[in-house]
Structures are given as structure tokens and as C-alpha cells.
Motif scaffolding. Structure first.
Motif, PDB file in Angstrom:
ATOM      1  N   VAL B  42      45.906 -54.297   2.154  1.00 29.99           N
ATOM      2  CA  VAL B  42      45.963 -53.082   1.376  1.00 29.99           C
ATOM      3  C   VAL B  42      47.442 -52.191   1.717  1.00 29.99           C
ATOM      4  O   VAL B  42      48.098 -51.652  -0.058  1.00 29.99           O
ATOM      5  N   LEU B  43      48.141 -52.319   2.185  1.00 26.13           N
ATOM      6  CA  LEU B  43      49.418 -51.190   2.329  1.00 26.13           C
ATOM      7  C   LEU B  43      50.096 -52.057   1.791  1.00 26.13           C
ATOM      8  O   LEU B  43      50.719 -51.314   0.821  1.00 26.13           O
ATOM      9  N   SER B  44      49.874 -53.616   1.142  1.00 21.49           N
ATOM     10  CA  SER B  44      50.726 -54.070   0.001  1.00 21.49           C
ATOM     11  C   SER B  44      50.659 -53.677  -1.474  1.00 21.49           C
ATOM     12  O   SER B  44      52.095 -53.667  -2.021  1.00 21.49           O
ATOM     13  N   LYS B  45      49.301 -53.870  -1.533  1.00 23.83           N
ATOM     14  CA  LYS B  45      48.729 -53.265  -2.469  1.00 23.83           C
ATOM     15  C   LYS B  45      49.652 -52.208  -2.930  1.00 23.83           C
ATOM     16  O   LYS B  45      49.839 -51.394  -4.018  1.00 23.83           O
ATOM     17  N   VAL B  46      49.281 -50.718  -2.182  1.00 23.54           N
ATOM     18  CA  VAL B  46      49.890 -49.525  -2.374  1.00 23.54           C
ATOM     19  C   VAL B  46      51.703 -49.726  -2.197  1.00 23.54           C
ATOM     20  O   VAL B  46      52.061 -48.866  -3.255  1.00 23.54           O
ATOM     21  N   LEU B  47      52.174 -50.333  -1.837  1.00 26.23           N
ATOM     22  CA  LEU B  47      52.982 -50.252  -1.769  1.00 26.23           C
ATOM     23  C   LEU B  47      53.637 -51.043  -3.391  1.00 26.23           C
ATOM     24  O   LEU B  47      54.947 -50.175  -4.402  1.00 26.23           O
TER      25      LEU B  47
END
Lengths: 148, 148
Positions: B42-47
Motif C-alpha cells: 500500500v505504502l509502495s503505491k502511495v510513494l
DNA sequence: TGCAATAGGACTAAATAGGTCGTAATTTTA
DNA sequence: TAAAATTACGACCTATTTAGTCCTATTGCA
């Protein structure tokens, strides 16, 4: 996503409609729903909720309906929103307490300040201000309004 | 319901984490996700999204990661929120235009004013203010904060 | 009694939010 | 060159919230 729910929107519209009734006459849900293009059963529940929360008074039976209860200029928008939608918190940790991310979560304190500022905006406005189609005179416009 | 999405919350946390890196060193997603208890994918996509919107710069390959791009004190919260979540509008008719309820809808104009006020709050705050764990000194606290 | 109205529960549908998985592309390092 | 580390990205699944429908009381007037 920083949006009011339809329920709250409908509630404001209904209050507005009711507040324009001659001498606070009773108006039924059908009229409000027809006039504002809102599904009857949905609006019906919204008004039931408004009645439970004491914003309007129900009159049952034939020729019944609802009318405004109390003075809307004495009720503030913050209390209304919190009663309709629950506590206002930009992120969970503001309303729930206990950060799931880390002990030293760095965003909470600033978000708390932003949240408090928003709350104060709602707090300074009465329900009457919102529903009475009020036009601000130039010298009454709250500070910092960008116009976009 | 007046809440930021998790995506935006994660984005703020990530920016905060990155902004604390020594000399704007590159930090990888895994470190941020571990440190803040956020699911890695999830964080990966946010970044990725933050990179697309030019808030951070990606460095691919082994020992890669992200670092802050530009000066966060020069970017304001409003632009950030609008780029992450789209235009801010308490009700649809503010962003979409065209009221589905009635030609003489009475709630739009006052809600527009409230909306503009909220927007101005976001507009007056830089991203750096939000993520840098800033504590307001007593004489710096914005007016009208209730503390709840 | 019959109609017009609110009261309210059970249910469905749609939208949004949140999260998982698999795989490709890129770059460093051994 | 092979392996490992890392971002990039699309497809998919799931949970929650929001919005709306339906049905059946209950109340009160005419």
C-alpha cells in the motif's frame, strides 16, 4: 474525503425548507422530497433522525408532518454535524486515540491543529446561517476566504 | 464524512519520514513501512503516486528508494490535498456544478462559504508545517482553536 | 372505517476505501 | 553475468460506508 454525507445534505435542505414555512406550519416529507428531488424513503428517515435529535418536531397522522423545533439561530453547525455524522476528525487518531503507526508519530499534532481550526469554523456558524440562504455583506465575509 | 483517506495519511507520514533523512538521503519503502506499521504494498503505491506528482524523487534499483523533491516549506497543504484526493467540496454541487435538487437550492451558497473557509485554512499551511512535528508556541496558535 | 401521515426494521445495491498478489523493469553488487 | 534489491504497475479481492428500496406498524384526522 472531506465531504458531507448525502444524509447531512438532505437534512440541511429539509431544515431549510421547514424554516421557510409560514408561521412554522407543519410540512410533510412528501412535499419536501418532491420539491427538492430527494427520494422519499431516504428523506423520511433523515427527518425521523432530525426528530430524534430534537431539531424538528413530528406531527403524526393525517395532515401531519414536521416543523422546526427551537431557534435555529441558537444552534451551531458544529453540534449539528457532530450529531448527524459523529465526531469530526481528519484522521482516526484524533477521534479514537491511540496511534497504530508509531509511538513517535509525527503527523498527529499538526493535524490536530488543522482539525481544531476546522471545528472552530463550524462552531462559529449557526444553523440559521447555513439554511437561510444568507448572503454575506462585503464587510461580513469571514477572513481568509479565497473565493475558489 | 470529513476525513482524510488512509492514502493521504500514509503520504503525510512518508513525507515526514523522508524529510527527517540525513542530508535528504534516499530511504526505501520497506524502512518506512516497517517503522510506521503500514502495509508495504500500500505504502509502495502511495510513494509511486507522490513521485508522479513530483513531491518525491524515486531512485530505482538496489539501494534505491525515495527522497524529498523540492522545498516542502514552499508547497502548501491545499495543493497537496487536492492533488492526492481531488478537489475539496463539502457537497457535490461545489465541485461538480449543477444542483440536482432544485433551481433555488438554498444551502449551496452558505456551504460554499464554509468550504472556502476550510480551503483557506489548508491554503495557509505549508507541507513543512504539517510534517515537521511542529509545536506551536502559545502566541502562535491560530485563532479560534477550541482544543477539542 | 379509511386515508394520510410518521416510525422503523430488514434488506439490497452501489461506491469507496483498503489491501493483496503477481510480474516487469531497473540498478547495484558480488 | 547472475543474483539481489528495489521501484513500477496492473489486476484482483475484500470490507466498510453510503445510498436507496421495501414492507409493515402505528397514529390521528375526517
Amino acid at each position: 474525503m472531506l465531504k458531507l454525507t448525502k444524509k447531512t445534505e438532505y437534512a440541511l435542505i429539509a431544515l431549510s425548507h421547514l424554516s421557510h414555512a409560514e408561521g412554522n406550519n407543519t410540512i410533510n416529507v412528501r412535499e419536501i422530497s418532491d420539491h427538492n428531488n430527494i427520494p422519499f424513503p431516504v428523506l423520511s428517515k433523515v427527518l425521523q433522525q432530525l426528530a430524534q435529535k430534537d431539531f424538528v418536531e413530528p406531527v403524526k397522522g393525517a395532515r401531519g408532518g414536521y416543523h422546526i423545533k427551537g431557534d435555529l439561530s441558537k444552534q451551531n453547525l458544529l453540534q449539528f454535524l457532530e450529531r448527524m455524522e459523529g465526531p469530526i476528525g481528519l484522521v482516526d487518531c484524533i477521534t479514537v486515540h491511540g496511534c497504530t503507526h508509531s509511538d513517535t508519530c509525527v503527523i498527529r499534532s499538526p493535524l490536530q491543529i488543522i482539525n481544531d481550526t476546522i471545528i472552530s469554523v463550524f462552531n462559529e456558524m449557526s444553523l440559521a446561517d447555513v439554511i437561510k440562504h444568507h448572503h454575506f455583506a462585503p464587510d461580513q465575509i469571514p477572513e481568509g476566504i479565497s473565493g475558489g
